[in-house]
Design a protein around this motif. Structure first.
Motif, PDB file in Angstrom:
ATOM      1  N   VAL A 208       0.547  -0.782  -0.332  1.00 13.82           N
ATOM      2  CA  VAL A 208       0.383  -0.321   0.215  1.00 13.82           C
ATOM      3  C   VAL A 208       1.378   1.687   0.581  1.00 13.82           C
ATOM      4  N   GLN A 280      -6.413   4.075   3.396  1.00 13.31           N
ATOM      5  CA  GLN A 280      -5.066   2.472   3.313  1.00 13.31           C
ATOM      6  C   GLN A 280      -4.081   2.871   3.703  1.00 13.31           C
ATOM      7  N   ARG A 284      -2.008   0.816   6.624  1.00  8.98           N
ATOM      8  CA  ARG A 284      -0.406   0.427   6.417  1.00  8.98           C
ATOM      9  C   ARG A 284      -0.009   0.458   7.519  1.00  8.98           C
ATOM     10  N   LEU A 317      -8.569  -3.954   5.324  1.00 10.34           N
ATOM     11  CA  LEU A 317      -7.567  -3.364   3.879  1.00 10.34           C
ATOM     12  C   LEU A 317      -8.121  -4.256   2.847  1.00 10.34           C
ATOM     13  N   LEU A 320     -11.205  -2.049   2.069  1.00 13.75           N
ATOM     14  CA  LEU A 320     -11.252  -0.646   1.673  1.00 13.75           C
ATOM     15  C   LEU A 320     -11.028  -1.102   0.838  1.00 13.75           C
ATOM     16  N   GLN A 321     -10.228  -2.380   0.014  1.00  9.50           N
ATOM     17  CA  GLN A 321      -9.928  -2.724  -1.735  1.00  9.50           C
ATOM     18  C   GLN A 321     -10.973  -2.827  -2.664  1.00  9.50           C
ATOM     19  N   HIS A 324     -12.921   0.670  -2.510  1.00  8.60           N
ATOM     20  CA  HIS A 324     -12.230   1.416  -3.599  1.00  8.60           C
ATOM     21  C   HIS A 324     -12.151   1.548  -4.941  1.00  8.60           C
TER      22      HIS A 324
END
Length: 763
Positions: A208, A280, A284, A317, A320-321, A324
């Motif tokens: 990320v 993101q 991280r 994550l 979130l991906q 997105h």
């Protein structure tokens, strides 16, 4: 000084890899190197190409207020001397050296011992790494070796930062450096100019990048949604396993939920988002900080919590991906960039928007590269130095001819490559008229042009370009797209489609060629050196069950058509040919016993290892035809891994040793009255095709996209001219000179337009 170099380097590399920007990375390096070597000073000077000066960018031991302010010209000071000489400088009394330059603001006058090593990336000096001590002494060999190794590690970090602009102002946002060039290997020919669309590996914290949030409020909301989705996911898993786990094991999920509900961690993430970081990147940053903290604890139970934190961080994550991805708008001219592009990724971008591909991992023979060639998408593979995660939204140039990528190209570079794209467009229009014309020289030499295929998608393109047969059908491709070995019936159906599509023209089917850079996920081959290991015919002879099923499928697929030819890969001796022929005859007998009336097809040998070159006559005596695999033969003859960009310049099929080997094989095959063809990148190079024709090859097999160019060029020359050119280069001992002579000869005949569409680019 005794240093456990590998262990220390691994630790420092790990810390540098987690640094959020160049400033943090340099800070880690100067701190850790000073600490490990026990010196009073460690500093990094980076070379500014615009100012032509070395700038102090990080230090431990000197006055930190001098960072960014103290600089030296290329010919100034000990740092400049190290850069000019491009080798280490080890002094016990630095102030006494004639090139010593004193800067009062650094406070270095009290340090006598000096060791400086250049930081070099792809032959370019990027900076100097320096350590200093008060006592007068020379650093020993071990210390010097450690610092040289450290500088090699540092060079890649700096190159990445330079390409993305973070090198300027020590990580402050800046315009990326123009025309940063990265080497890979050609995956599919062509040139593309477009906007990078980076696809990150799913839920990989390390991949990320930092990115400025477009809308802080939206990022905060997205984080809370992902957090809640992770909570639901954990509860769902706990509920599903409730009956199969003991109470103490179920308690683990309670721990997970406690961590997800912990306001400390979520609060830290939200605080970072409020500074302008996207969600993101904030996840991280915080998760990796906590992992590092737990990893450093003495208590084994607490160290295990690092694994829990990592797992939960990846879950958040991942959500979130997903969110997105659904919001990302794909630009009209999209260049897909990823650490490792998969076929599935290709399906996520509308084909009419996808103009190029760049993959950090992978080779020119990977499944994605084969797909890209079939789709006609310019592709660069194996761009190992590319800081791919930081390129999203940047303009890129993809040069699929040379395996090069330019980030943030200047107007001049774009102008040159746009001219190449336009010339390509015009050339293709002109070549379409040749589709139904024979490939025949001006003095009547007929040269059949065949194609290399592997996918059904190749068929339409091949026939549209006037292919007269298939010189290489890669039968491993149907194996690579499945999650198990295909059955005999499945293989038969696939092969039948190919044989029928090209009927009555010949179709040369290579038996399964896996291993090396063509692994099967369900048949893993783990080896120290896979290219010299268990691959090609070596695998199938050890597994006659796989070989017999495949050959039976080929024979049945060819029933009633009569255009099948079978080709054996990676043959290194007569015994392998004899053993494979025995199995093919056995399969033929079995098929005939089943009532399938099929003639015994011609059996050929691939010449792709040096041993086969020197046994070519014996092999030709026992085979029906020979086919040279120019890609592998070049690789093995020159001992150069063709998929490694670091030695890409050494991989050259114009090498005189290769040209001599090719000519020998043709002469030996013809002495036995057997035809010989050649497949691979060399056959698809129009200029090289002239030399191959002069050597006497009976057919050339190439990628369908290259066929019109080769046909056009061979129709413009005579066999006599081709032989004159071959005679001229046979006395030469330098591949670059041979290439230049061939190009010049053809240009003087007015035939330069198809040799290499991007050869005139000076970027």
């Amino acid at each position: 000084m005794a240093i456990d170099m590998l262990k220390t380097l691994r630790q420092i590399a790990q810390e540098v890899g987690t640094a959020k920007d160049l400033k943090a990375a340099l800070s880690v390096i100067v701190q850790r190197v000073r600490e490990v070597m026990g010196t009073q000073v460690c500093s990094v000077y980076l070379f500014d190409p615009d100012e032509q000066r070395y700038v102090l960018m990080a230090t431990e031991g000197l006055n930190k207020r001098a960072v960014g302010k103290v600089s030296l010209a290329r010919n100034e000071g000990l740092v400049g001397l190290v850069g000019r000489r491009e080798e280490p400088l080890n002094l016990e009394d630095a102030p006494a050296h004639k090139d010593f330059r004193y800067f009062p603001e650094t406070g270095e006058e009290k340090y006598y011992s000096f060791l400086g090593v250049p930081i070099i990336h792809h032959r370019r000096v990027m900076g100097v790494l320096v350590v200093q001590q008060r006592e007068r002494r020379q650093f020993d060999e071990g210390e010097e070796a450690f610092l040289v190794t450290m500088s090699a590690q540092l060079s890649g970090v700096i190159a990445h930062a330079e390409a993305t602009g973070s090198i300027r102002g020590l990580g402050r946002k800046a315009k990326p450096v123009q025309d940063a060039k990265f080497l890979g290997v050609p995956g599919a020919p062509g040139v593309a100019i477009g906007t990078a669309v980076v696809m990150l590996p799913p839920a990989d914290l390390d991949a990320v990048p930092d990115r400025e949030a477009d809308d802080v409020g939206s990022e905060l909301a997205a984080f809370q949604e992902a957090l809640e989705a992770a909570r639901k996911e954990v509860r769902k898993i706990a509920g599903r396993l409730e009956r199969t786990l003991r109470p103490e094991e179920r308690a683990l999920f309670d721990v997970y939920l406690m961590i997800l509900d912990d306001p400390t961690i979520s609060g830290e993430i939200e605080d970072i988002i409020r500074t302008g970081q996207w969600a993101q990147g904030a996840v991280r940053q915080v998760v990796k900080q906590h992992i590092k903290r737990f990893d450093a604890m003495d208590d084994a139970y607490l160290r295990e919590r690092a694994t829990d934190i990592r797992d939960l961080g990846r879950r958040v994550l991942g959500h979130l991906q997903q969110a997105h991805k659904s919001k990302v708008e794909i630009p009209e001219q999209a260049i897909l960039v990823s650490e490792e592009i998969t076929p599935a990724m290709l399906g996520e971008i509308t084909p009419d928007k996808l103009v190029g591909l760049v993959s950090v991992k992978g080779s020119g023979n990977s499944h994605v590269a084969i797909l890209a060639r079939a789709m006609g998408i310019p592709t660069v593979m194996g761009a190992t130095e590319l800081p791919y995660s930081r390129l999203d939204g940047l303009t890129l140039v993809v040069d699929g001819y040379h395996g090069e990528v330019f980030s943030n190209p200047s107007d001049e570079v774009q102008r040159q490559y746009r001219a190449v794209i336009e010339d390509e467009r015009e050339l293709v229009k002109g070549l379409e008229a040749l589709r139904d014309q024979p490939c025949e020289t001006t003095d009547g030499r007929r040269m059949p042009l065949w194609v290399n295929t592997g996918l059904l998608a190749d068929v339409h393109r091949s026939l549209n370009h006037g292919a007269e047969g298939v010189g290489l059908y890669r039968s491993e491709v149907p194996f690579m797209v499945m999650e198990r070995f295909p059955s005999e019936k499945e293989q038969q159906a696939t092969y039948r489609e190919q044989l029928q599509a090209f009927h009555p023209q010949p179709v040369t089917m290579r038996t399964l060629d896996v291993g090396g850079d063509k692994p099967l996920s369900y048949f893993p081959i783990k080896e120290e050196n896979p290219f010299l290991g268990w691959r090609g015919i070596r695998v199938t002879l050890d597994h006659p069950d796989i070989f017999l099923v495949q050959v039976r499928a080929m024979l049945k697929a060819g029933a009633g058509l009569g255009n099948l030819r079978i080709l054996l890969p990676m043959i290194s001796g007569l015994h392998e040919l004899e053993e494979a022929s025995h199995l093919i005859h056995r399969a033929w007998g079995e098929v005939r016993d089943e009532g399938v009336d099929v003639a015994m097809p011609p059996i050929g040998v691939m010449v792709e290892v040096p041993a086969a070159v020197y046994q070519a006559r014996e092999l030709a005596r026992h085979a029906d035809f020979l086919s040279i695999g120019s890609n592998d033969l070049t690789q093995y003859l020159l001992a150069v891994d063709r998929n490694n960009p670091r030695v890409a310049e050494l991989y050259d099929y114009y090498h005189p040793a290769l040209l001599q080997a090719l000519h020998k094989v043709v002469q030996d095959a013809h002495a036995e009255g057997k035809p010989v063809s050649i497949c691979g990148e060399m056959a698809g190079d129009p200029a090289a095709a002239v030399l191959l024709m002069a050597m006497g090859f009976d057919s050339l097999s190439m990628n369908a996209n290259n066929l019109p160019r080769v046909k056009w060029l061979l129709r413009q020359v005579s066999q006599q001219q081709a032989q004159e050119l071959l005679t001229q280069v046979q006395s030469m001992d330098n591949p670059q000179v041979i290439r230049s002579v061939v190009d010049l000869y053809l240009r003087n005949l007015g035939l330069g337009r198809v040799i290499n569409p991007a050869s005139e680019v000076t970027a």
